[in-house]
Design an enzyme around this catalytic site. Structure first.
Site, PDB file in Angstrom:
ATOM      1  N   ASP A 207      -2.018   9.032   0.568  1.00 46.47           N
ATOM      2  CA  ASP A 207      -1.812  10.081  -0.432  1.00 46.47           C
ATOM      3  C   ASP A 207      -0.981  11.231   0.123  1.00 46.47           C
ATOM      4  O   ASP A 207      -1.088  11.559   1.306  1.00 46.47           O
ATOM      5  CB  ASP A 207      -3.191  10.590  -0.894  1.00 46.47           C
ATOM      6  CG  ASP A 207      -3.114  11.278  -2.244  1.00 46.47           C
ATOM      7  OD1 ASP A 207      -2.020  11.311  -2.850  1.00 46.47           O
ATOM      8  OD2 ASP A 207      -4.158  11.787  -2.696  1.00 46.47           O
TER       9      ASP A 207
ATOM     10  N   HIS B 103       8.200   8.872  -1.158  1.00 46.55           N
ATOM     11  CA  HIS B 103       7.643   7.517  -1.026  1.00 46.55           C
ATOM     12  C   HIS B 103       8.392   6.736   0.060  1.00 46.55           C
ATOM     13  O   HIS B 103       7.800   5.968   0.807  1.00 46.55           O
ATOM     14  CB  HIS B 103       7.728   6.768  -2.363  1.00 46.55           C
ATOM     15  CG  HIS B 103       6.802   7.328  -3.418  1.00 46.55           C
ATOM     16  ND1 HIS B 103       5.491   7.619  -3.162  1.00 46.55           N
ATOM     17  CD2 HIS B 103       7.011   7.644  -4.727  1.00 46.55           C
ATOM     18  CE1 HIS B 103       4.910   8.089  -4.271  1.00 46.55           C
ATOM     19  NE2 HIS B 103       5.823   8.123  -5.220  1.00 46.55           N
TER      20      HIS B 103
ATOM     21  N   LEU C  71      -3.706 -10.372  12.113  1.00 45.38           N
ATOM     22  CA  LEU C  71      -4.128  -9.288  11.220  1.00 45.38           C
ATOM     23  C   LEU C  71      -4.079  -9.709   9.747  1.00 45.38           C
ATOM     24  O   LEU C  71      -3.083 -10.283   9.297  1.00 45.38           O
ATOM     25  CB  LEU C  71      -3.206  -8.078  11.432  1.00 45.38           C
ATOM     26  CG  LEU C  71      -3.342  -6.922  10.438  1.00 45.38           C
ATOM     27  CD1 LEU C  71      -4.677  -6.194  10.618  1.00 45.38           C
ATOM     28  CD2 LEU C  71      -2.191  -5.937  10.594  1.00 45.38           C
TER      29      LEU C  71
HETATM   30  C1  FPP Z   1       0.348   8.571  -3.312  1.00 44.46           C
HETATM   31  O1  FPP Z   1       1.106   9.744  -3.126  1.00 44.46           O
HETATM   32  C2  FPP Z   1       1.133   7.410  -2.946  1.00 44.46           C
HETATM   33  C3  FPP Z   1       1.527   6.439  -3.812  1.00 44.46           C
HETATM   34  C4  FPP Z   1       1.191   6.474  -5.233  1.00 44.46           C
HETATM   35  C5  FPP Z   1       2.346   5.303  -3.366  1.00 44.46           C
HETATM   36  C6  FPP Z   1       2.204   4.893  -1.931  1.00 44.46           C
HETATM   37  C7  FPP Z   1       3.313   4.005  -1.585  1.00 44.46           C
HETATM   38  C8  FPP Z   1       3.964   3.961  -0.407  1.00 44.46           C
HETATM   39  C9  FPP Z   1       3.583   4.779   0.761  1.00 44.46           C
HETATM   40  C10 FPP Z   1       5.139   3.084  -0.171  1.00 44.46           C
HETATM   41  C11 FPP Z   1       5.293   1.864  -1.013  1.00 44.46           C
HETATM   42  C12 FPP Z   1       4.499   0.707  -0.572  1.00 44.46           C
HETATM   43  C13 FPP Z   1       5.009  -0.426  -0.049  1.00 44.46           C
HETATM   44  C14 FPP Z   1       4.140  -1.578   0.225  1.00 44.46           C
HETATM   45  C15 FPP Z   1       6.412  -0.542   0.281  1.00 44.46           C
HETATM   46  P1  FPP Z   1       1.370  10.717  -4.353  1.00 44.46           P
HETATM   47  O2  FPP Z   1       2.738  10.452  -4.864  1.00 44.46           O
HETATM   48  O3  FPP Z   1       0.277  10.579  -5.373  1.00 44.46           O
HETATM   49  O4  FPP Z   1       1.305  12.090  -3.643  1.00 44.46           O
HETATM   50  P2  FPP Z   1       0.926  13.498  -4.316  1.00 44.46           P
HETATM   51  O5  FPP Z   1      -0.537  13.439  -4.628  1.00 44.46           O
HETATM   52  O6  FPP Z   1       1.266  14.480  -3.251  1.00 44.46           O
HETATM   53  O7  FPP Z   1       1.785  13.646  -5.541  1.00 44.46           O
END
Ligand code: FPP
Length: 263
Positions: A32, A49, A143
């Site tokens: 997050d 991201h 893994l």
């Molecule tokens: C939450 O941060 C994160 C996500 C919704 C996506 C997580 C994805 C990745 C790290 C990369 C993609 C995955 C792969 C497998 C390539 P948020 O955007 O909700 O953060 P915020 O709460 O600060 O807005």
């Protein structure tokens, strides 16, 4: 002795003697804070991201080096479809980019990939890529890398209930014979240990529908760091915190028993 073998030995001995060095068998991570990181750096959320994907690579490598059995990552929830079209498109592209750049190394390292979630709603290209990653690594024995994409914990439980109901309806299973194991056997993670340690970055303290059944006795660690800034050193700190936790699974430890015997 190879570093990995030595680490595995350490892990084995540590878990048997319950020293603070014991490692979890299964780590789950809610990655997050990408959006807040992007805002902080005056960048688009998709850049956040993308930067988060760099962290993901490092954390997977480190988990593998430590000899941890399973790692589950929350990449895209069923609720994430409600984000803007641009953000969803960016995440979908990142999934393709991630597998294109990582699959050879992961396969060479004997990592077995499993996608948690309903691939049915994903665009064809993503679905095919994910299926191919699963197919290619299905006989690997290292893994267990679980990536949750279009995943929801309640939906997973509903799916399990439906599958079990069919078995009861066709006479394969008696309702009275359904156990916790029966349910576990119908989850995406069947055959894998329960989550021991759940990490959610960015200071948020919620489960957000992630691995509801599997997290029943997990220890939670909530670092303040935003996911793109999360480092291997902070991961080690979370693992260290886990090692010091007193896991009782609803019972009592030997120390508790001794204290209770005192007058
Ligand atoms: C939450 O941060 C994160 C996500 C919704 C996506 C997580 C994805 C990745 C790290 C990369 C993609 C995955 C792969 C497998 C390539 P948020 O955007 O909700 O953060 P915020 O709460 O600060 O807005």
């Amino acid at each position: 002795m190879k570093v990995k073998t030595a680490l595995n030995l350490l892990r084995k001995n540590a878990s048997e003697t319950k020293t603070p060095e014991r490692l979890p068998r299964h780590v789950a991570i809610i990655m997050d804070g990408n959006g807040r990181w992007a805002k902080k750096h005056k960048m688009s959320v998709s850049k956040g991201h993308r930067q988060g994907t760099e962290t993901l690579r490092e954390i997977i490598r480190h988990t593998d080096d430590l000899g941890i059995e399973a790692l589950s990552l929350y990449a895209f929830s069923t609720e994430n479809w409600n984000r803007s079209e641009d953000e969803v498109a960016a995440l979908m592209q990142l999934i393709l980019d991630f597998f294109a750049s990582e699959i050879d190394e992961l396969d060479a390292k004997n990592v077995r990939i499993l996608i948690l979630g309903d691939k049915g709603r994903l665009p064809e290209k993503q679905r095919e890529t994910l299926l191919e990653a699963e197919r290619r690594t299905q006989n690997n024995t290292g893994l267990r890398l679980n990536i949750a994409i279009n995943y929801g914990g309640r939906a997973e439980l509903v799916k399990a209930a439906q599958e079990i109901a069919v078995l009861v309806r066709n006479g394969t299973l008696r309702a009275e014979s359904i156990t916790e194991e029966t349910l576990a056997d119908h989850l995406y993670t069947r055959g894998q240990p329960d989550v021991d340690l759940l990490i959610r970055t960015s200071g948020e303290m919620r489960l957000s529908n992630f691995l509801l059944y599997q997290n029943a006795y997990a220890e939670f660690v909530f670092p303040e760091t935003l996911w793109p800034d999360f480092t291997v050193a902070e991961y080690d700190k979370a693992l260290g915190a886990y090692g010091k936790r007193d896991r009782r699974f609803g019972g009592r430890t030997a120390d508790d028993e001794t204290e209770m015997e005192a007058p």
